[in-house]
Design an enzyme around this catalytic site. Structure first.
Site, PDB file in Angstrom:
ATOM      1  N   PHE A  13      43.373  47.404  37.914  1.00  0.00           N
ATOM      2  CA  PHE A  13      42.637  46.878  36.075  1.00  0.00           C
ATOM      3  C   PHE A  13      41.449  47.763  35.542  1.00  0.00           C
ATOM      4  O   PHE A  13      40.720  47.335  36.520  1.00  0.00           O
ATOM      5  CB  PHE A  13      42.039  45.097  36.446  1.00  0.00           C
ATOM      6  CG  PHE A  13      42.257  44.355  34.754  1.00  0.00           C
ATOM      7  CD1 PHE A  13      43.049  44.260  34.643  1.00  0.00           C
ATOM      8  CD2 PHE A  13      40.603  44.460  34.698  1.00  0.00           C
ATOM      9  CE1 PHE A  13      42.589  43.058  33.359  1.00  0.00           C
ATOM     10  CE2 PHE A  13      40.977  43.611  33.862  1.00  0.00           C
ATOM     11  CZ  PHE A  13      42.042  42.999  32.365  1.00  0.00           C
ATOM     12  N   ASP A  67      39.904  41.504  45.026  1.00  0.00           N
ATOM     13  CA  ASP A  67      39.897  40.816  43.737  1.00  0.00           C
ATOM     14  C   ASP A  67      41.358  40.099  43.490  1.00  0.00           C
ATOM     15  O   ASP A  67      42.149  40.988  43.791  1.00  0.00           O
ATOM     16  CB  ASP A  67      39.624  41.865  42.244  1.00  0.00           C
ATOM     17  CG  ASP A  67      39.898  41.663  41.319  1.00  0.00           C
ATOM     18  OD1 ASP A  67      40.148  40.162  40.609  1.00  0.00           O
ATOM     19  OD2 ASP A  67      39.427  41.954  39.895  1.00  0.00           O
ATOM     20  N   TYR A 107      39.867  31.707  35.082  1.00  0.00           N
ATOM     21  CA  TYR A 107      40.744  30.501  34.242  1.00  0.00           C
ATOM     22  C   TYR A 107      42.619  31.663  33.398  1.00  0.00           C
ATOM     23  O   TYR A 107      43.048  31.545  33.158  1.00  0.00           O
ATOM     24  CB  TYR A 107      40.636  31.986  32.696  1.00  0.00           C
ATOM     25  CG  TYR A 107      40.006  33.889  32.558  1.00  0.00           C
ATOM     26  CD1 TYR A 107      41.361  34.400  32.411  1.00  0.00           C
ATOM     27  CD2 TYR A 107      38.598  33.623  32.266  1.00  0.00           C
ATOM     28  CE1 TYR A 107      40.711  35.348  32.330  1.00  0.00           C
ATOM     29  CE2 TYR A 107      38.994  35.518  32.833  1.00  0.00           C
ATOM     30  CZ  TYR A 107      39.451  36.589  32.896  1.00  0.00           C
ATOM     31  OH  TYR A 107      39.452  37.601  32.288  1.00  0.00           O
ATOM     32  N   LYS A 108      42.639  31.995  35.113  1.00  0.00           N
ATOM     33  CA  LYS A 108      44.094  32.815  34.887  1.00  0.00           C
ATOM     34  C   LYS A 108      44.848  31.597  35.829  1.00  0.00           C
ATOM     35  O   LYS A 108      45.015  30.834  35.356  1.00  0.00           O
ATOM     36  CB  LYS A 108      44.767  34.366  35.591  1.00  0.00           C
ATOM     37  CG  LYS A 108      44.133  35.087  34.141  1.00  0.00           C
ATOM     38  CD  LYS A 108      43.866  36.458  36.036  1.00  0.00           C
ATOM     39  CE  LYS A 108      43.268  37.640  34.572  1.00  0.00           C
ATOM     40  NZ  LYS A 108      42.593  38.459  34.709  1.00  0.00           N
ATOM     41  N   ARG A 130      55.142  41.183  30.929  1.00  0.00           N
ATOM     42  CA  ARG A 130      55.234  40.734  32.294  1.00  0.00           C
ATOM     43  C   ARG A 130      55.511  39.130  31.847  1.00  0.00           C
ATOM     44  O   ARG A 130      55.244  37.896  30.817  1.00  0.00           O
ATOM     45  CB  ARG A 130      53.970  40.468  32.605  1.00  0.00           C
ATOM     46  CG  ARG A 130      53.302  41.661  33.232  1.00  0.00           C
ATOM     47  CD  ARG A 130      52.060  41.369  33.602  1.00  0.00           C
ATOM     48  NE  ARG A 130      50.579  40.801  32.614  1.00  0.00           N
ATOM     49  CZ  ARG A 130      49.998  40.700  32.556  1.00  0.00           C
ATOM     50  NH1 ARG A 130      49.212  40.966  33.730  1.00  0.00           N
ATOM     51  NH2 ARG A 130      48.672  39.485  32.043  1.00  0.00           N
TER      52      ARG A 130
HETATM   53  C1  LIG Z   1      41.595  39.402  34.423  1.00  0.00           C
HETATM   54  C2  LIG Z   1      41.047  40.120  35.437  1.00  0.00           C
HETATM   55  C3  LIG Z   1      39.563  40.791  34.870  1.00  0.00           C
HETATM   56  C4  LIG Z   1      38.627  40.251  33.961  1.00  0.00           C
HETATM   57  O1  LIG Z   1      37.669  41.120  33.753  1.00  0.00           O
HETATM   58  P1  LIG Z   1      36.448  39.858  33.145  1.00  0.00           P
HETATM   59  O2  LIG Z   1      35.245  40.364  34.078  1.00  0.00           O
HETATM   60  O3  LIG Z   1      37.039  38.558  33.448  1.00  0.00           O
HETATM   61  O4  LIG Z   1      37.097  39.956  31.531  1.00  0.00           O
HETATM   62  C5  LIG Z   1      39.546  41.736  35.764  1.00  0.00           C
HETATM   63  N1  LIG Z   1      40.268  42.177  36.751  1.00  0.00           N
HETATM   64  C6  LIG Z   1      40.834  41.401  37.418  1.00  0.00           C
HETATM   65  C7  LIG Z   1      41.864  42.595  38.442  1.00  0.00           C
HETATM   66  C8  LIG Z   1      41.670  40.592  36.668  1.00  0.00           C
HETATM   67  O5  LIG Z   1      43.424  41.031  36.837  1.00  0.00           O
END
Ligand SMILES: *Cc1c(COP(=O)(O)O)cnc(C)c1O
Length: 421
Positions: A131, A206, A231-232, A380
């Site tokens: 990400f 992560d 939040y996911k 997705r």
């Molecule tokens: C959703 C996601 C993020 C989001 O990071 P925020 O700091 O909440 O914006 C970071 N890393 C991964 C792998 C994600 O899937």
């Protein structure tokens, strides 16, 4: 195996041991929600909890609520609940800040540890397909540190194969996302951690796309640190705070780069001298959004009543059904299933590539079937076992078939992109 048709899907829904959990969530009528891997659905109790916090705890309790309503303890209390889902152990996890910020803190602390344990190593290795925010945060950290620190990017296949084509003997830290956000590929936590350790590096996981989606045992895998969002799959609400976990053995060696007063041993001493807290409070920085954090707890509490093995089993059944139906019913179209077929390599989503991916997803969303689109050309579909059923998977693939067979994606309104995709 029974042929998969809508009647069979309905039968599976009737026999689904998790079907009652659907009632814990509120979704608009007529919507099939396949984006719980990006923003989880609203728990039924979320609005009432927000009202309570705003009207009673804030409105009536005012500043007393830091003590009387347990606001001060929220990051630790929620952290303990998350810890149960990720195999962290007691006193190892807090909920705070965003994933990006927590990754910065964890990576900084891990590099400080490595500066003692392996002082010649200055490389942070991460996935090219990670990400992007994770990559950006690591690059920013390396730049801040200077002194030869740098980020090295590798393909997922290199990680799985144990880095055959990558220099690893100068790597201090490996940062990996457990489930690839775009492809849905899942790394094996235990063997991948062991390979990083064998190479002399430390690992930060992560868990954004795996916490709340599958069983995780961080301590059992011997991982060093982890971060992730709520939040996911954890349904904490838009922008709800993230979590950070540190292995017990490293807790006392964790040095905060963002050493705000909430990480102090005794914040209300108001001392000009910084002394880090002994336990998991050490990973905090400053005052948190209490409304958001309180609402996130409603989502977490649903998991308190859920067997994660059953969640994982249903997730795989849903994605198997999705893949089977796409292959059987969309075979005339230029579709490629991007997500691995093997269960041990699959997270809780199915990604399919189509040259007109963006427009196809737009046409689906117009019908209330909400997934999302990721560059390049990937549709997705997040499969969230707590509130998704098999008949909805059937209906989604049938809608896709209609859109593709009849070129319904080829309309001007499906070519327009919003700021967020
Ligand atoms: C959703 C996601 C993020 C989001 O990071 P925020 O700091 O909440 O914006 C970071 N890393 C991964 C792998 C994600 O899937």
């Amino acid at each position: 195996m029974a042929t998969l048709d809508r009647a069979e899907c309905e039968r599976r829904d009737r026999n689904d041991p998790l079907r009652e959990l659907r009632h814990e969530f509120l979704l608009p009528d007529g919507v099939i929600y396949l984006d719980g891997n990006s923003l989880g659905a609203r728990p039924r109790g979320a609005a009432e909890r927000a009202r309570e916090v705003i009207e009673d705890e804030w409105g009536t309790g005012l500043i007393r609520s830091w003590n009387t309503a347990g606001w001060f303890e929220l990051p630790v209390r929620l952290g303990e609940k998350i810890s149960g889902l990720i195999g962290g152990g007691a006193g190892t996890t807090v909920v705070t800040d965003s994933t990006s910020i927590n990754l910065f803190k964890a990576a900084s602390a891990a590099l400080r540890i490595q500066a003692v344990d392996a002082p010649d190593r200055r490389v942070i290795l991460t996935q090219r397909e990670n990400f992007p925010s994770d990559i950006y945060m690591l690059q920013g950290l390396a730049e801040q540190l200077g002194a030869g620190y740098e980020v090295r990017l590798v393909d997922d296949a290199e990680v799985t194969a144990g880095y055959p084509n990558t220099r690893i003997d100068d790597v201090a830290l490996v940062v990996l996302t457990h489930v690839n956000y775009r492809t849905g590929r899942l790394f094996d936590l235990e063997s991948t951690t062991a390979a990083v350790h064998a190479a002399g590096a430390r690992v930060i996981w992560d868990l954004c796309h795996s916490a709340g989606a599958l069983e995780i045992d961080l301590a059992g895998a011997g991982a060093d640190m982890a971060v992730g969002c709520t939040y996911k799959f954890l349904n904490g609400g838009p922008g709800s705070p993230a979590f950070i976990w540190v292995a017990e053995a490293l807790q006392d060696r964790f040095t905060q780069p963002l050493s705000g007063w909430w990480s102090h041993e005794n914040p209300f001493e108001m001392s000009p001298e910084y002394t880090p807290a002994a336990g998991s409070r050490r990973y905090l920085t400053g005052t948190q959004g209490i409304v958001s954090m309180s609402v996130a707890e409603v989502g977490l509490d649903i998991f308190g009543r859920v067997d994660m093995a059953a969640v994982r089993a249903k997730s795989l059944q849903l994605s198997d059904a999705f893949i089977e139906l796409v292959e059987a019913r969309l075979s005339d179209h230029p579709i490629e299933i991007v997500t691995p077929r093997e269960h041990e390599h699959r997270g809780s989503q199915v990604s399919i590539a189509h040259p007109e991916g963006f427009a196809v997803m737009s046409a689906l969303i117009e019908r209330g079937i909400i997934g999302d689109y990721r560059e390049p050309s990937v549709l997705r579909f997040g499969l969230t076992p707590l509130y998704l059923g098999f008949a909805e998977v059937w209906d989604t693939v049938e809608a896709l078939r209609d859109i593709l067979d009849n070129h319904l994606w080829d309309a001007p309104q499906h070519k327009v992109r919003g700021a967020v995709t």
